[in-house]
Design a protein around this motif. Structure first.
Motif, PDB file in Angstrom:
ATOM      1  N   PRO A   1       1.081   8.399 -25.596  1.00 24.13           N
ATOM      2  CA  PRO A   1       0.017   8.428 -24.327  1.00 24.13           C
ATOM      3  C   PRO A   1       0.180   9.441 -23.508  1.00 24.13           C
ATOM      4  N   HIS A   2      -0.960   9.925 -23.088  1.00 25.72           N
ATOM      5  CA  HIS A   2      -1.027  11.179 -21.982  1.00 25.72           C
ATOM      6  C   HIS A   2      -0.316  10.556 -20.720  1.00 25.72           C
ATOM      7  N   TYR A   3       0.003  11.588 -19.850  1.00 26.42           N
ATOM      8  CA  TYR A   3       0.547  11.252 -18.443  1.00 26.42           C
ATOM      9  C   TYR A   3      -0.365  10.626 -17.673  1.00 26.42           C
ATOM     10  N   ARG A   4       0.234   9.430 -17.104  1.00 24.86           N
ATOM     11  CA  ARG A   4      -0.657   8.774 -16.053  1.00 24.86           C
ATOM     12  C   ARG A   4       0.458   8.498 -14.815  1.00 24.86           C
ATOM     13  N   SER A   5      -0.342   8.587 -13.592  1.00 25.00           N
ATOM     14  CA  SER A   5       0.430   8.240 -12.247  1.00 25.00           C
ATOM     15  C   SER A   5      -0.541   7.111 -11.714  1.00 25.00           C
ATOM     16  N   ILE A   6       0.302   6.001 -11.525  1.00 25.40           N
ATOM     17  CA  ILE A   6      -0.346   4.824 -10.887  1.00 25.40           C
ATOM     18  C   ILE A   6       0.487   4.226  -9.669  1.00 25.40           C
ATOM     19  N   GLY A   7      -0.572   4.096  -8.546  1.00 25.06           N
ATOM     20  CA  GLY A   7       0.058   3.479  -7.292  1.00 25.06           C
ATOM     21  C   GLY A   7       0.868   4.650  -6.750  1.00 25.06           C
ATOM     22  N   ASP A   8       1.843   4.208  -5.730  1.00 22.91           N
ATOM     23  CA  ASP A   8       2.705   4.759  -4.779  1.00 22.91           C
ATOM     24  C   ASP A   8       3.915   5.380  -5.511  1.00 22.91           C
ATOM     25  N   VAL A   9       3.956   6.452  -5.746  1.00 25.35           N
ATOM     26  CA  VAL A   9       4.983   7.348  -6.180  1.00 25.35           C
ATOM     27  C   VAL A   9       5.272   8.564  -5.356  1.00 25.35           C
ATOM     28  N   PRO A  10       6.681   8.928  -5.178  1.00 22.78           N
ATOM     29  CA  PRO A  10       7.124  10.187  -4.439  1.00 22.78           C
ATOM     30  C   PRO A  10       6.522  11.168  -4.851  1.00 22.78           C
ATOM     31  N   ARG A  11       6.632  12.283  -4.126  1.00 20.84           N
ATOM     32  CA  ARG A  11       6.027  13.803  -4.609  1.00 20.84           C
ATOM     33  C   ARG A  11       6.968  14.211  -5.802  1.00 20.84           C
ATOM     34  N   LYS A  12       8.312  13.993  -5.580  1.00 18.57           N
ATOM     35  CA  LYS A  12       9.292  14.678  -6.575  1.00 18.57           C
ATOM     36  C   LYS A  12      10.014  13.461  -7.253  1.00 18.57           C
ATOM     37  N   ARG A  13      10.167  13.535  -8.499  1.00 20.52           N
ATOM     38  CA  ARG A  13      11.046  12.445  -9.102  1.00 20.52           C
ATOM     39  C   ARG A  13      12.619  12.789  -8.726  1.00 20.52           C
ATOM     40  N   HIS A  14      13.127  11.513  -8.441  1.00 14.95           N
ATOM     41  CA  HIS A  14      14.627  11.259  -8.317  1.00 14.95           C
ATOM     42  C   HIS A  14      14.855  11.627  -6.682  1.00 14.95           C
ATOM     43  N   THR A  15      13.747  11.320  -6.068  1.00 17.39           N
ATOM     44  CA  THR A  15      14.016  11.584  -4.567  1.00 17.39           C
ATOM     45  C   THR A  15      13.786  10.198  -3.626  1.00 17.39           C
ATOM     46  N   GLN A  16      14.128  10.311  -2.434  1.00 14.56           N
ATOM     47  CA  GLN A  16      14.014   9.042  -1.598  1.00 14.56           C
ATOM     48  C   GLN A  16      12.305   8.751  -1.569  1.00 14.56           C
ATOM     49  N   HIS A  17      12.230   7.507  -1.550  1.00 11.63           N
ATOM     50  CA  HIS A  17      10.990   6.720  -1.773  1.00 11.63           C
ATOM     51  C   HIS A  17      10.834   5.385  -0.726  1.00 11.63           C
ATOM     52  N   PRO A  18      10.704   5.815   0.603  1.00 12.45           N
ATOM     53  CA  PRO A  18      10.902   4.732   1.735  1.00 12.45           C
ATOM     54  C   PRO A  18      10.108   3.514   1.550  1.00 12.45           C
ATOM     55  N   ARG A  19      10.569   2.333   1.855  1.00 11.42           N
ATOM     56  CA  ARG A  19       9.689   1.217   1.993  1.00 11.42           C
ATOM     57  C   ARG A  19       9.315   0.925   3.406  1.00 11.42           C
ATOM     58  N   PRO A  20       8.134   0.424   3.431  1.00 11.13           N
ATOM     59  CA  PRO A  20       7.537   0.416   5.027  1.00 11.13           C
ATOM     60  C   PRO A  20       8.170  -0.292   5.852  1.00 11.13           C
ATOM     61  N   GLY A  21       8.866  -1.300   5.363  1.00 14.06           N
ATOM     62  CA  GLY A  21       9.776  -2.201   6.405  1.00 14.06           C
ATOM     63  C   GLY A  21      11.367  -1.556   6.524  1.00 14.06           C
ATOM     64  N   GLY A  22      11.551  -0.497   5.913  1.00 18.54           N
ATOM     65  CA  GLY A  22      12.821  -0.097   6.273  1.00 18.54           C
ATOM     66  C   GLY A  22      13.682   0.005   4.523  1.00 18.54           C
ATOM     67  N   GLY A  23      14.600   0.772   4.246  1.00 19.17           N
ATOM     68  CA  GLY A  23      15.236   0.798   3.188  1.00 19.17           C
ATOM     69  C   GLY A  23      14.293   1.912   2.190  1.00 19.17           C
ATOM     70  N   LEU A  24      14.884   1.855   0.902  1.00 20.47           N
ATOM     71  CA  LEU A  24      14.264   2.476  -0.225  1.00 20.47           C
ATOM     72  C   LEU A  24      13.834   1.767  -1.408  1.00 20.47           C
ATOM     73  N   HIS A  25      12.704   2.203  -1.798  1.00 16.67           N
ATOM     74  CA  HIS A  25      12.318   1.699  -3.253  1.00 16.67           C
ATOM     75  C   HIS A  25      13.339   1.743  -4.377  1.00 16.67           C
ATOM     76  N   HIS A  26      13.565   1.282  -5.434  1.00 17.86           N
ATOM     77  CA  HIS A  26      14.475   1.330  -6.465  1.00 17.86           C
ATOM     78  C   HIS A  26      13.758   2.042  -7.439  1.00 17.86           C
ATOM     79  N   GLU A  27      14.223   3.244  -8.029  1.00 14.58           N
ATOM     80  CA  GLU A  27      13.719   3.778  -9.101  1.00 14.58           C
ATOM     81  C   GLU A  27      14.422   3.458 -10.306  1.00 14.58           C
TER      82      GLU A  27
END
Length: 401
Positions: free
Chosen positions: A2-28
């Protein structure tokens, strides 16, 4: 594929920090095939995707098989496996009945009206054809809706659950691989695009459109996985307890995700004389292929014989699930909607007596069937053994034994 899809909230670069609104980071989480060397997607969780607080054995049902001995073509009457009153309390995961199987693929049938547990198959991809009813399939990637005629492809390791949505139960024909399932390689460019001669295109494949966020603690997930113990048929299961809900993905991107394909979007390939089964192919897996036979214009040579010629499956077993219309070649055999036929390698088969003559001059066949061809012999599962009509093998000789 299946072709590339991007859904929801993802960071601009892969394997980089993706902060959570309440603090801390999302888990990739990277969900990928063939050890970082094939299709993959990156999912961003609020919780830790590998966290579990308990694990206990889960027996995934009777998956034992017995050889097709003596070697016979067989007719399985799948509607006998369930009644609708009983099915109200059954779910589409734990109530599956194994019809046929080998080391590469297992074919099951289920009729279900109740929500399923959370589940993932760690053995291989699943291709589920919805014969009747409607359901929402919630997955870690988002939700997908199925209706009669929908194929659902679930990549290996996709956590999901079935939620029937109609007034009646959902009826599903389940093809479980020990490999991945994808469009045939001959339909694809070297970069993975569906080619012009393919009978469908990317517009016909429908993936999730938005994240599915659920909250919960001490959430149970059933996992089907490999076993090395004698008697398990190579399959066993584990029940995990997770501290947070697996459906906590705020966004994901990539080329690996579940998707649906409507059999009505398959454009049949026809010709002046009878076309062989590969023109009907829709998916392939390791040592098996999936084809569908849809309503279509038939052969238009003035001397054409529209039904199939007799053929010997030298390298494969052929399994046909009859799920709509009136299958011309099988008239007079007792096969009807909901039937499955098995034509094993080593046995010639073809149209029933009289079918050739009845087909002459036909311009259109109104039939719907899903076929699985395997390249290793199939054995009978429990659901196949109890629904075998015991007569089909003799139908070409007028029913005598």
């Amino acid at each position: 594929m299946p072709h590339y899809r991007s859904i929801g909230d993802v960071p601009r670069k892969r394997h980089t920090q993706h902060p959570r609104p309440g603090g801390g980071l999302h888990h990739e989480e990277l969900m990928g095939e063939e050890g970082f060397s094939s299709d993959s997607s990156l999912l961003y969780h609020t919780g830790v995707p590998s966290a579990i607080t308990d694990a206990t054995p889960w027996p995934p049902g009777d998956l034992t098989t017995t050889p097709n001995s003596p070697l016979l073509p067989r007719h399985f009457r799948l509607p006998l496996l369930f009644d609708d009153a009983e099915a109200k309390n059954l779910d589409a995961v734990t109530a599956r009945r194994l019809v046929l199987g080998n080391a590469d693929v297992r074919i099951s049938y289920v009729v279900a009206g109740a929500p399923s547990p959370l589940y993932r198959n760690a053995l291989g991809d699943e291709c589920v054809y919805t014969e009747a009813g409607t359901a929402t399939v919630e997955t870690v990637f988002g939700a997908l809706d199925v209706r009669p005629g929908t194929y659902l492809i679930l990549p290996r390791g996709t956590t999901h659950r079935w939620l029937p949505t109609g007034p009646g139960p959902v009826r599903c024909y389940v093809i479980e691989a020990n490999s991945h399932i994808a469009p045939p390689a001959r339909y694809l460019s070297r970069h993975g695009q569906l080619l012009e001669h393919a009978p469908y295109c990317e517009r016909d494949l429908h993936g999730p459109t938005e994240p599915l966020i659920a909250e919960g603690s001490d959430v149970e997930v059933l996992v089907k996985h490999r076993s090395s113990r004698p008697g398990d048929g190579g399959v066993t299961g584990t029940r995990y307890v997770c501290p947070t809900h697996p459906f906590d993905v705020v966004g994901w991107d990539g080329c690996l995700y579940p998707y649906t394909f409507d059999i009505a979007d398959f454009e049949p390939i026809t010709g002046r004389v009878h076309q062989p089964p590969p023109v009907h192919q829709v998916f392939e897996g390791g040592n098996f292929v999936i084809c569908n036979f849809v309503p279509r214009k038939v052969d238009y040579h003035p001397l054409a014989v529209p039904v199939p010629y007799y053929h010997s499956n030298v390298d494969s077993d052929e399994v046909m699930f009859y799920c709509g219309g009136d299958y011309e070649a099988r008239k007079g055999s007792g096969i009807a909607q909901g039937s499955v036929s098995l034509h094993p390698g080593g046995h010639a088969h073809g149209p029933q007596p009289g079918a050739v003559e009845r087909s002459l001059g036909a311009e259109f066949f109104d039939e719907l069937a899903v076929m699985v061809d395997t390249f290793r012999p199939l054995e009978l599962g429990e659901g196949g053994a109890v629904t075998d009509d015991g007569r089909y093998a003799w139908s070409w000789a007028g029913g005598a034994r």
